[in-house]
Design a protein around this motif. Sequence first.
Motif, PDB file in Angstrom:
ATOM      1  N   LYS A   1     -31.460 -32.552  12.699  1.00  0.00           N
ATOM      2  CA  LYS A   1     -30.002 -32.550  12.529  1.00  0.00           C
ATOM      3  C   LYS A   1     -29.600 -32.556  11.050  1.00  0.00           C
ATOM      4  O   LYS A   1     -28.737 -31.776  10.626  1.00  0.00           O
ATOM      5  N   GLU A   2     -30.225 -33.404  10.267  1.00  0.00           N
ATOM      6  CA  GLU A   2     -29.873 -33.493   8.851  1.00  0.00           C
ATOM      7  C   GLU A   2     -30.175 -32.186   8.129  1.00  0.00           C
ATOM      8  O   GLU A   2     -29.379 -31.711   7.299  1.00  0.00           O
TER       9      GLU A   2
ATOM     10  N   ALA B   1     -30.263 -29.222   9.464  1.00  0.00           N
ATOM     11  CA  ALA B   1     -29.278 -28.234   9.914  1.00  0.00           C
ATOM     12  C   ALA B   1     -27.950 -28.435   9.195  1.00  0.00           C
ATOM     13  O   ALA B   1     -27.273 -27.458   8.833  1.00  0.00           O
ATOM     14  N   ASP B   2     -27.564 -29.691   8.959  1.00  0.00           N
ATOM     15  CA  ASP B   2     -26.327 -29.978   8.245  1.00  0.00           C
ATOM     16  C   ASP B   2     -26.402 -29.500   6.791  1.00  0.00           C
ATOM     17  O   ASP B   2     -25.388 -29.086   6.207  1.00  0.00           O
ATOM     18  N   GLN B   3     -27.606 -29.560   6.212  1.00  0.00           N
ATOM     19  CA  GLN B   3     -27.788 -29.125   4.826  1.00  0.00           C
ATOM     20  C   GLN B   3     -27.755 -27.607   4.693  1.00  0.00           C
ATOM     21  O   GLN B   3     -27.490 -27.088   3.604  1.00  0.00           O
ATOM     22  N   HIS B   4     -28.038 -26.911   5.795  1.00  0.00           N
ATOM     23  CA  HIS B   4     -28.100 -25.450   5.767  1.00  0.00           C
ATOM     24  C   HIS B   4     -27.263 -24.877   6.916  1.00  0.00           C
ATOM     25  O   HIS B   4     -27.790 -24.239   7.822  1.00  0.00           O
ATOM     26  N   PRO B   5     -25.959 -25.091   6.877  1.00  0.00           N
ATOM     27  CA  PRO B   5     -25.109 -24.627   7.984  1.00  0.00           C
ATOM     28  C   PRO B   5     -25.176 -23.115   8.167  1.00  0.00           C
ATOM     29  O   PRO B   5     -25.113 -22.353   7.199  1.00  0.00           O
TER      30      PRO B   5
END
Length: 273
Positions: free
Chosen positions: A42-43, A45-49
């Motif tokens: 999740k983290e 994915a959040d860093q690479h939207p």
Amino acid sequence: MSKSRIWFITGASRGLGRAFAEAALAAGDRVVAAARNVEPLKELADQHPGRLVPLALDVADRGAVFDGVERAAATFGGLDVVVNNAGGMLYGMVEEATEEQIRAHLDVNFFGAVWVAQAALPHLRARGGGRLLQVTSMGSGGGMATVGFYGAGKAALDSVSEALAMEAEGYGVKVTIVQMGGYNTGLFTTGTTNTAPLPEYAALRTRMEEMWGDAVAPEPATAAPVVMELVALPDPPRRLIVGSQSFDHVLEMGRAQTDAYRSWEHLSRLAPG
């Protein structure tokens, strides 16, 4: 392949799979990261939207694999690099392992990789080519006590991948067997199923544990640059050992095996076949 490559990586939530995903993202590529538990992604994915898409997937489920690969290809409009990395460890003597443990182990380490390859090949052909990386082990060339089923699954994947490479190369799909050395992936902790030990093997088990030792293995990120260079090669090798110490060890094992064959050459040559 396009400048911004599309990756599909199994076992991507930790270890080598996670390191490969991070390296691909750092190169500007897009990644569908498959794992049984995608919460650790999740983290990232959040860093690479928009460039990292987690995909919950159990590679032992053939139907789920085909559905998952279809969804992965649809996410970014195709696939360029497929990395069969998902796997686990069955630790224990051959006699100790239950049928359920053996089948569950091979369902992931061998059959899971076969299902992904079968599902991904049509998409790679549709792109006019691509890369399929089959992550196996530097130890797949021979069996060793306590990790016999792990070696067996990797050896089987080595063999079928050689056949697959011959079958796919006419379509521009390059298959490489990536024989990994020892890295700090958690394979012997969170990724391990242990057999119930039999007392008859207590002495051998102790010797094997002493042989494995407690040295700290390199971090998975140190292997990622090798994979990034590998996928950029126009004519990649069918087999690649990843790790300097592992390279030396495999060569030594090969020499020892050749010497053993030579020692019994007179017996082998008694038969005409």
